[in-house]
Scaffold this motif. Structure first.
Motif, short mmCIF file in Angstrom:
data_model
loop_
_atom_site.label_atom_id
_atom_site.label_comp_id
_atom_site.label_asym_id
_atom_site.label_seq_id
_atom_site.Cartn_x
_atom_site.Cartn_y
_atom_site.Cartn_z
N GLY A 182 9.36 16.32 3.56
CA GLY A 182 9.80 17.62 3.83
C GLY A 182 11.13 17.93 3.60
N LEU A 183 12.18 16.87 3.39
CA LEU A 183 13.47 17.11 3.04
C LEU A 183 13.48 17.41 1.68
N ASN A 184 12.74 16.61 0.89
CA ASN A 184 12.72 17.00 -0.57
C ASN A 184 12.15 18.41 -0.92
N MET A 221 0.88 -1.30 -0.01
CA MET A 221 -0.02 -0.13 0.02
C MET A 221 0.86 1.28 -0.03
N PRO A 222 0.59 2.11 -0.76
CA PRO A 222 1.44 3.37 -0.88
C PRO A 222 1.02 4.23 0.21
N THR A 223 2.32 4.84 0.74
CA THR A 223 1.98 6.00 1.91
C THR A 223 3.00 7.02 1.63
N ILE A 224 2.76 8.20 2.28
CA ILE A 224 3.45 9.32 1.94
C ILE A 224 4.69 9.27 3.15
N ASP A 225 5.69 9.42 2.82
CA ASP A 225 7.03 9.59 3.73
C ASP A 225 6.94 10.90 3.98
N MET A 226 6.50 11.34 5.13
CA MET A 226 6.22 12.65 5.48
C MET A 226 7.92 13.36 5.80
N LYS A 227 8.86 12.57 6.32
CA LYS A 227 9.98 13.08 6.62
C LYS A 227 10.79 13.37 5.19
N GLN A 285 6.16 15.38 -7.81
CA GLN A 285 7.75 15.60 -7.56
C GLN A 285 7.90 15.83 -6.26
N ILE A 286 6.94 16.59 -5.63
CA ILE A 286 7.15 16.98 -4.14
C ILE A 286 7.14 15.74 -3.26
N LEU A 287 5.94 14.98 -3.38
CA LEU A 287 5.71 14.11 -2.39
C LEU A 287 6.68 12.77 -2.61
N ILE A 288 7.01 12.19 -1.66
CA ILE A 288 7.91 11.01 -1.69
C ILE A 288 7.07 9.90 -1.08
N ILE A 289 6.63 8.85 -2.04
CA ILE A 289 5.75 7.71 -1.64
C ILE A 289 6.60 6.52 -1.55
N ILE A 319 5.94 25.99 7.64
CA ILE A 319 6.80 25.66 6.72
C ILE A 319 7.97 24.88 7.49
N PHE A 320 8.54 25.31 8.62
CA PHE A 320 9.31 24.52 9.29
C PHE A 320 8.82 22.94 9.87
N LYS A 321 7.66 22.98 9.97
CA LYS A 321 6.88 21.75 10.42
C LYS A 321 6.90 20.96 9.21
N TRP A 322 6.74 21.19 8.10
CA TRP A 322 6.64 20.59 6.78
C TRP A 322 8.14 19.92 6.60
N PHE A 323 9.20 20.89 6.89
CA PHE A 323 10.64 20.55 6.59
C PHE A 323 10.87 19.14 7.56
N ARG A 324 10.46 19.20 8.61
CA ARG A 324 10.93 18.21 9.48
C ARG A 324 9.86 17.16 9.49
N GLY A 325 9.12 17.00 8.71
CA GLY A 325 7.94 15.92 8.58
C GLY A 325 6.99 15.89 9.53
N ASP A 326 7.04 16.94 10.52
CA ASP A 326 5.86 17.03 11.39
C ASP A 326 4.44 17.31 11.03
#
Length: 76
Positions: free
Chosen positions: A10-12, A1-7, A67-71, A39-46
């Protein structure tokens, strides 16, 4: 099952913003934030940008939301 890797997402996102020559304040202004904390919460993956902010970011950065999301795909 595909999921978004939040961390990883955020780094991407942080890397794309830097590569395009934007600063945090540019993203903050474009998204209509009074402070950069989200924005900082996005970058940390929070947290993740809302879909509205994803559309703004993709347009601003000249890329697609994909291209932003890492699945990541995990076995079902």
């Amino acid at each position: 099952m595909p999921t978004i890797d939040m961390k990883a997402t955020g780094l991407n996102l942080k890397a794309i913003i830097k590569a395009k020559g934007y600063k945090i304040v540019d993203v903050q202004t474009r998204c209509g934030f009074s402070t950069p904390q989200a924005i900082f919460k996005w970058f940390r993956g929070d947290s993740m940008p809302t879909i509205d902010n994803m559309v703004i970011l993709a347009d601003m950065l000249g890329c697609t939301i994909d291209q932003i999301l890492i699945i990541t795909k995990t076995p079902a």
